[in-house]
Design an enzyme around this catalytic site. Structure first.
Site: not given
Ligand code: VGL
Ligand code: ZN
Length: 210
Positions: A13, A113, A158
């Protein structure tokens, strides 16, 4: 530590919303992108994940009247943290940070995702119900990957959940600490404890450059 042909780098991410100026900004998020690019140069296989929500995502506090971000609620699959709206499909916040472009260009796949509105997804392998697979495990196995190295955002969500699933799925799992940043110190400590318990190894990027 020597990188092998059966290794893959998973970049979690690396998106605008998790960097400075984003809606769920992680302190120091943007600063790890050049290191991720240097790492990606060393690996034959690079896979990037992308948090990819719809506006009606169950984990958005905005979808629960009266609720505030960073509080937990009970949902069908267990407890779920509520977040500010982030990484909405097609929005600038969902786009990869510009500084990580060389890594995204090199990646053999982007695994999206969190697109099921009813289930959040931290891990690159399974949604938060811990049952619905993303296809990442099959992809890695088909490619003969036996060890995964993780970098990206956020260390305590994540990256943590992807690492936990990876090791449980039988991949040797290594988190590159300085190529990741956490949302908050308490959950960062929890992640470290969990890594220790499960046999997830933490290293510094320097040990891969030689
Ligand atoms: C994430 C919280 C919500 C992350 C993604 O990438 O760590 N954290 N969505
Ligand atoms: Zn998310």
């Amino acid at each position: 530590m020597k990188i092998a042909a059966t290794d893959a780098l998973l970049v979690i991410d690396p998106q605008n919303d998790f960097c400075e100026g984003g809606s769920l900004a992680v302190e120091g998020g943007a600063a790890i992108m050049p290191l991720i690019n240097r790492l990606a140069e060393r690996f034959d296989r690079v896979v990037v994940t992308q948090d990819w929500h719809t506006p009606d995502q169950i984990s958005f506090a905005s979808n629960h009247p009266g609720a505030t971000p960073f509080t937990e609620i009970e949902v069908g699959y267990g407890r779920q943290m509520l977040w500010p709206d982030h990484c909405i499909q097609g929005s600038p916040g969902a786009v990869f940070h510009p500084d990580v472009a060389p890594t995204v260009e090199k990646a053999l796949a982007v695994i999206r995702k969190g697109y099921n509105p009813a289930v959040d997804s931290y891990s690159g392998f399974f949604e938060n119900d811990h049952r619905t697979a993303t296809g990442l495990a099959g992809l890695l196995r088909d490619l003969g990957v036996t060890r995964v190295f993780l970098a990206g955002l956020a260390f305590d969500y994540c990256v943590r959940f992807t690492a936990e699933d990876a090791v449980r799925l039988g991949f040797e799992t290594v988190v590159i600490s300085d190529a990741s940043r956490a949302i908050a110190p308490p959950t960062e400590a929890t992640a470290r404890d969990s890594f220790q318990a499960l046999g997830v190894v933490e290293i510094e990027a320097a040990s891969l450059f030689g």
